[in-house]
Design a protein around this motif. Structure first.
Motif, PDB file in Angstrom:
ATOM      1  N   SER B 151      -0.727 -25.355  58.661  1.00 51.90           N
ATOM      2  CA  SER B 151      -1.071 -26.676  58.447  1.00 51.90           C
ATOM      3  C   SER B 151      -1.284 -27.047  57.234  1.00 51.90           C
ATOM      4  CB  SER B 151      -2.121 -27.060  59.444  1.00 51.90           C
ATOM      5  OG  SER B 151      -3.056 -26.437  59.292  1.00 51.90           O
ATOM      6  N   THR B 152      -1.917 -26.225  56.193  1.00 51.12           N
ATOM      7  CA  THR B 152      -2.196 -26.785  54.956  1.00 51.12           C
ATOM      8  C   THR B 152      -1.212 -26.245  54.083  1.00 51.12           C
ATOM      9  OG1 THR B 152      -3.516 -24.844  54.452  1.00 51.12           O
ATOM     10  CG2 THR B 152      -4.762 -26.810  55.488  1.00 51.12           C
ATOM     11  N   GLY B 153      -0.694 -26.771  52.924  1.00 54.74           N
ATOM     12  CA  GLY B 153       0.245 -26.687  51.994  1.00 54.74           C
ATOM     13  C   GLY B 153      -0.086 -25.501  50.995  1.00 54.74           C
ATOM     14  N   ARG B 154      -1.504 -25.033  50.991  1.00 53.72           N
ATOM     15  CA  ARG B 154      -1.970 -24.200  49.864  1.00 53.72           C
ATOM     16  C   ARG B 154      -2.956 -23.211  50.786  1.00 53.72           C
ATOM     17  NH1 ARG B 154      -3.933 -27.172  44.657  1.00 53.72           N
ATOM     18  NH2 ARG B 154      -3.011 -25.338  43.471  1.00 53.72           N
ATOM     19  N   GLY B 155      -3.024 -22.257  50.122  1.00 48.40           N
ATOM     20  CA  GLY B 155      -4.204 -21.426  50.559  1.00 48.40           C
ATOM     21  C   GLY B 155      -4.459 -19.919  49.765  1.00 48.40           C
ATOM     22  N   LEU B 156      -4.888 -19.056  50.165  1.00 49.27           N
ATOM     23  CA  LEU B 156      -5.264 -18.032  49.747  1.00 49.27           C
ATOM     24  C   LEU B 156      -4.573 -16.782  50.669  1.00 49.27           C
ATOM     25  CD1 LEU B 156      -8.670 -18.188  48.598  1.00 49.27           C
ATOM     26  CD2 LEU B 156      -6.923 -18.566  47.098  1.00 49.27           C
ATOM     27  N   ALA B 157      -3.903 -15.727  49.958  1.00 47.04           N
ATOM     28  CA  ALA B 157      -3.774 -14.231  50.614  1.00 47.04           C
ATOM     29  C   ALA B 157      -4.982 -13.639  50.030  1.00 47.04           C
ATOM     30  CB  ALA B 157      -2.353 -14.062  50.234  1.00 47.04           C
ATOM     31  N   VAL B 158      -5.496 -12.706  51.047  1.00 46.91           N
ATOM     32  CA  VAL B 158      -6.642 -11.826  50.380  1.00 46.91           C
ATOM     33  C   VAL B 158      -6.142 -10.380  50.720  1.00 46.91           C
ATOM     34  CG1 VAL B 158      -9.108 -11.496  50.682  1.00 46.91           C
ATOM     35  CG2 VAL B 158      -8.418 -13.739  50.646  1.00 46.91           C
ATOM     36  N   ILE B 159      -6.304  -9.567  49.967  1.00 47.79           N
ATOM     37  CA  ILE B 159      -5.857  -8.295  50.199  1.00 47.79           C
ATOM     38  C   ILE B 159      -7.042  -7.225  49.956  1.00 47.79           C
ATOM     39  CG2 ILE B 159      -4.425  -6.255  49.592  1.00 47.79           C
ATOM     40  CD1 ILE B 159      -3.514  -9.517  47.991  1.00 47.79           C
ATOM     41  N   ARG B 160      -7.221  -6.555  50.992  1.00 46.90           N
ATOM     42  CA  ARG B 160      -8.167  -5.337  50.808  1.00 46.90           C
ATOM     43  C   ARG B 160      -7.918  -4.160  51.011  1.00 46.90           C
ATOM     44  NH1 ARG B 160     -10.996 -10.044  53.724  1.00 46.90           N
ATOM     45  NH2 ARG B 160     -13.075 -10.083  52.828  1.00 46.90           N
TER      46      ARG B 160
END
Lengths: 191, 185
Positions: B151-160
């Motif tokens: 629902s937001t146009g931006r964000g983060l992908a987090v890899i562990r």
């Protein structure tokens, strides 16, 4: 005059209780949404879109990146099996059922969750030395111990964080979370 | 005019009620006004389409999600120019991937166990982009990507990547740097 004084008192009390309680609520762990599993606590909603508002405020304020539900679950313990706060001047043993997960890690931090020293006190389930019959027994103490050992700084309180990666969904779905078994942290002695 | 005892009691009760509103307002507003949030800190990472490693920050983050035995990487995404495709190849290590929206919510997360043909593939998109995709994509299109609607146009992908022993740290770092996050064509 009377109205002015009453308004002043109202605003003063509102500011004190409002800001004070918000500060207390965000100082440490989310005050709501915790699930108790033995000595461990987890916040199951944190890893999903329906995150608890307190947890979200704490995470956004600190810049943390929480574990997603599909990644794993984080369990925190500040007390031993007798209810005493964990202390660096004591020797503990973590034993009992091995948590169900593809891999898990155990970390000792300050009670605020900050790293205690360099390198951080941490161990993983991979290559862990096990007792007879494959039983889990991790010694947690300042002095080195044979077998599986988690180093903690001597003296001072500490916190244990158990992170289960690729854990069964039972940990994150409300009805099943109480059925999960967790290891027991027993105090063996204090200096 | 003198102040009566009942006036003070009424003022305090009104103050406590107002204080509760202040409390709620603060809790609900903090995510929007926080400046040190993870998105603000890592928004510049991954601009070239590859995930970048982030350091451990045990002194600051109160430990939430920051495991000393786990290497982490971040790739910031922006849906302005269309859906973004995240590809996480399997490396043999326990690897996980979570999609955080701009507001600090995890909207999707999974582990490398969900890999298809050696990689986990996600396509992040807005609801409108998903609609468009439905209409334009042929029914028999072969795509392993899991659709994640934000629902937001931006964000983060987090890899562990879990490093079971310090010797695996380099391998974990390589696994994270091998994750791509590129606009879909």
């Amino acid at each position: 005059m009377r109205l002015i004084v009453m308004t002043f008192i109202t605003l003063l009390v509102a500011a004190l209780t409002g800001f004070g309680s918000a500060w207390l609520a965000l100082r440490e762990q989310p005050p709501t949404g915790a699930v108790q599993l033995g000595q461990w606590r987890a916040w199951p909603s944190t890893g999903g879109p329906a995150i608890d508002p307190y947890a979200r405020a704490i995470i956004q304020r600190s810049g943390a990146l929480q574990l997603g539900t599909g990644e794993g679950v984080e369990l925190v313990a500040d007390l031993d099996s007798d209810g005493h706060p964990l202390s660096g001047s004591c020797v503990y043993e973590m034993s009992g059922p091995t948590p169900e997960a593809r891999i898990w890690t155990l970390t000792a931090t300050s009670t605020g969750g900050k790293a205690l020293d360099e390198p951080p006190s941490s161990l993983t389930s991979e290559g862990l030395l096990r007792g007879p019959g494959g039983a889990l027994a991790v010694a947690i103490s300042a002095a080195p111990s044979p077998g599986a050992w988690l180093r903690i700084p001597s003296g001072g309180p500490f916190r244990l964080t158990l992170r289960l990666y690729d854990s069964p969904t039972g940990f994150t779905t409300r009805p099943h979370v109480a059925d999960q078994v967790t290891p027991v942290i027993q105090r063996r002695g204090c200096s | 005019m003198r102040l009566r005892g009942s006036d003070i009691v009424i003022s305090i009760i009104a103050g406590v009620l107002l204080g509760a509103i202040v409390h709620l307002a603060i809790i609900l507003r903090i995510p929007a006004v926080a400046r040190a949030d993870a998105f603000s800190r890592y928004v510049a990472l991954g601009a070239n389409g590859e995930a970048q490693l982030i350091p451990h920050d045990g002194k600051r983050t109160s430990g939430i999600g920051d495991d000393p035995a786990v290497a982490r990487g971040v790739c910031a995404w922006d849906l302005h120019d269309g859906p973004v495709r995240i590809v996480m190849p399997s490396s043999g290590l326990v690897q996980t991937l979570s999609i955080h929206d701009r507001n600090g919510r995890v909207i999707y997360s999974l582990s490398d166990r969900a890999a298809v043909r050696g990689a986990v593939t996600l396509a992040i998109m807005t609801a409108a982009q998903q609609e468009e995709r439905r209409l334009t994509q042929p029914d028999d299109a072969e795509d392993d990507a899991i659709e994640v609607v934000s629902s937001t146009g931006r964000g983060l992908a987090v890899i562990r990547a879990v490093t079971a022993s310090p010797a695996w740290r380099e391998r974990a770092a390589r696994a994270i740097l091998g994750v791509t996050c590129t606009p879909e064509d």
